[in-house]
Scaffold this motif. Structure first.
Motif, PDB file in Angstrom:
ATOM      1  N   ASN A   1       0.832  -1.216   0.000  1.00 42.55           N
ATOM      2  CA  ASN A   1       0.000   0.000   0.000  1.00 42.55           C
ATOM      3  C   ASN A   1       0.860   1.256   0.000  1.00 42.55           C
ATOM      4  O   ASN A   1       0.549   2.219  -0.707  1.00 42.55           O
ATOM      5  N   TRP A   2       1.928   1.269   0.811  1.00 40.62           N
ATOM      6  CA  TRP A   2       2.811   2.443   0.847  1.00 40.62           C
ATOM      7  C   TRP A   2       3.493   2.665  -0.495  1.00 40.62           C
ATOM      8  O   TRP A   2       3.609   3.801  -0.953  1.00 40.62           O
ATOM      9  N   VAL A   3       3.918   1.584  -1.133  1.00 43.79           N
ATOM     10  CA  VAL A   3       4.542   1.707  -2.453  1.00 43.79           C
ATOM     11  C   VAL A   3       3.538   2.278  -3.455  1.00 43.79           C
ATOM     12  O   VAL A   3       3.861   3.198  -4.207  1.00 43.79           O
ATOM     13  N   ALA A   4       2.333   1.756  -3.446  1.00 48.06           N
ATOM     14  CA  ALA A   4       1.303   2.242  -4.371  1.00 48.06           C
ATOM     15  C   ALA A   4       1.031   3.728  -4.164  1.00 48.06           C
ATOM     16  O   ALA A   4       0.939   4.495  -5.133  1.00 48.06           O
ATOM     17  N   LYS A   5       0.928   4.145  -2.918  1.00 48.23           N
ATOM     18  CA  LYS A   5       0.670   5.555  -2.622  1.00 48.23           C
ATOM     19  C   LYS A   5       1.883   6.424  -2.965  1.00 48.23           C
ATOM     20  O   LYS A   5       1.729   7.526  -3.484  1.00 48.23           O
ATOM     21  N   ALA A   6       3.079   5.915  -2.680  1.00 51.46           N
ATOM     22  CA  ALA A   6       4.295   6.662  -2.996  1.00 51.46           C
ATOM     23  C   ALA A   6       4.433   6.860  -4.505  1.00 51.46           C
ATOM     24  O   ALA A   6       4.875   7.913  -4.963  1.00 51.46           O
ATOM     25  N   LYS A   7       4.024   5.851  -5.281  1.00 49.22           N
ATOM     26  CA  LYS A   7       4.066   5.963  -6.740  1.00 49.22           C
ATOM     27  C   LYS A   7       3.177   7.092  -7.238  1.00 49.22           C
ATOM     28  O   LYS A   7       3.434   7.675  -8.286  1.00 49.22           O
ATOM     29  N   LEU A   8       2.145   7.405  -6.467  1.00 43.68           N
ATOM     30  CA  LEU A   8       1.230   8.499  -6.822  1.00 43.68           C
ATOM     31  C   LEU A   8       1.698   9.838  -6.275  1.00 43.68           C
ATOM     32  O   LEU A   8       0.997  10.845  -6.405  1.00 43.68           O
TER      33      LEU A   8
ATOM     34  N   GLU B   1      21.809   4.991  -0.046  1.00 36.93           N
ATOM     35  CA  GLU B   1      21.787   4.726  -1.487  1.00 36.93           C
ATOM     36  C   GLU B   1      20.649   3.781  -1.873  1.00 36.93           C
ATOM     37  O   GLU B   1      20.033   3.948  -2.931  1.00 36.93           O
ATOM     38  N   VAL B   2      20.389   2.804  -1.031  1.00 34.40           N
ATOM     39  CA  VAL B   2      19.280   1.874  -1.288  1.00 34.40           C
ATOM     40  C   VAL B   2      17.965   2.639  -1.378  1.00 34.40           C
ATOM     41  O   VAL B   2      17.185   2.462  -2.320  1.00 34.40           O
ATOM     42  N   PHE B   3      17.724   3.525  -0.412  1.00 29.87           N
ATOM     43  CA  PHE B   3      16.450   4.246  -0.410  1.00 29.87           C
ATOM     44  C   PHE B   3      16.367   5.282  -1.525  1.00 29.87           C
ATOM     45  O   PHE B   3      15.278   5.529  -2.060  1.00 29.87           O
ATOM     46  N   ILE B   4      17.486   5.855  -1.910  1.00 24.80           N
ATOM     47  CA  ILE B   4      17.496   6.753  -3.070  1.00 24.80           C
ATOM     48  C   ILE B   4      17.130   5.975  -4.328  1.00 24.80           C
ATOM     49  O   ILE B   4      16.322   6.424  -5.138  1.00 24.80           O
ATOM     50  N   THR B   5      17.703   4.787  -4.463  1.00 22.06           N
ATOM     51  CA  THR B   5      17.399   3.941  -5.614  1.00 22.06           C
ATOM     52  C   THR B   5      15.934   3.528  -5.619  1.00 22.06           C
ATOM     53  O   THR B   5      15.262   3.573  -6.655  1.00 22.06           O
ATOM     54  N   VAL B   6      15.421   3.129  -4.464  1.00 26.89           N
ATOM     55  CA  VAL B   6      14.005   2.762  -4.366  1.00 26.89           C
ATOM     56  C   VAL B   6      13.133   3.944  -4.790  1.00 26.89           C
ATOM     57  O   VAL B   6      12.199   3.771  -5.582  1.00 26.89           O
ATOM     58  N   TYR B   7      13.436   5.121  -4.298  1.00 28.01           N
ATOM     59  CA  TYR B   7      12.644   6.301  -4.631  1.00 28.01           C
ATOM     60  C   TYR B   7      12.681   6.568  -6.142  1.00 28.01           C
ATOM     61  O   TYR B   7      11.649   6.827  -6.761  1.00 28.01           O
ATOM     62  N   ASN B   8      13.878   6.463  -6.706  1.00 26.88           N
ATOM     63  CA  ASN B   8      14.028   6.736  -8.146  1.00 26.88           C
ATOM     64  C   ASN B   8      13.408   5.660  -9.020  1.00 26.88           C
ATOM     65  O   ASN B   8      13.112   5.913 -10.196  1.00 26.88           O
ATOM     66  N   LYS B   9      13.197   4.465  -8.479  1.00 34.95           N
ATOM     67  CA  LYS B   9      12.643   3.354  -9.256  1.00 34.95           C
ATOM     68  C   LYS B   9      11.206   3.004  -8.850  1.00 34.95           C
ATOM     69  O   LYS B   9      10.713   1.937  -9.194  1.00 34.95           O
ATOM     70  N   LEU B  10      10.554   3.891  -8.116  1.00 36.36           N
ATOM     71  CA  LEU B  10       9.193   3.600  -7.647  1.00 36.36           C
ATOM     72  C   LEU B  10       8.265   3.168  -8.784  1.00 36.36           C
ATOM     73  O   LEU B  10       7.462   2.260  -8.602  1.00 36.36           O
TER      74      LEU B  10
ATOM     75  N   SER C   1       8.722   1.389 -11.248  1.00 38.54           N
ATOM     76  CA  SER C   1       8.883   0.010 -11.695  1.00 38.54           C
ATOM     77  C   SER C   1       8.606  -1.014 -10.592  1.00 38.54           C
ATOM     78  O   SER C   1       8.689  -2.212 -10.840  1.00 38.54           O
ATOM     79  N   LEU C   2       8.260  -0.542  -9.389  1.00 35.28           N
ATOM     80  CA  LEU C   2       7.968  -1.473  -8.299  1.00 35.28           C
ATOM     81  C   LEU C   2       6.547  -1.999  -8.417  1.00 35.28           C
ATOM     82  O   LEU C   2       5.666  -1.366  -8.890  1.00 35.28           O
TER      83      LEU C   2
END
Length: 65
Positions: free
Chosen positions: A9-16, A53-62, A64-65
């Motif tokens: 759910n957090w990923v879905a909302k973050a993508k928005l 760096e992991v969280f920066i990458t996650v943020y930049n690749k949201l 594709s998650l």
């Protein structure tokens, strides 16, 4: 709610664009990511840098998650 469902759910909302959702994702996963990095790197400063760096990458690749 099961943690994996919360993360989804957090990923879905973050993508928005919901920055609070990304903050919750960060808060919930930080310790696990940091401890994993520390276990591999055996240096707290390097583990902190790599965790960031992991969280920066996650943020930049949201998208594709």
């Amino acid at each position: 709610m099961e943690q994996s469902v919360e993360i989804t759910n957090w990923v879905a909302k973050a993508k928005l664009g919901d920055s609070d959702a990304f903050s919750e994702l960060y808060r919930s996963a930080y310790k696990l990511v940091y401890m994993t990095c520390l276990g591999h790197l055996r240096n707290p400063e390097d583990a902190e840098d790599t965790t960031q760096e992991v969280f920066i990458t996650v943020y930049n690749k949201l998208a594709s998650l």
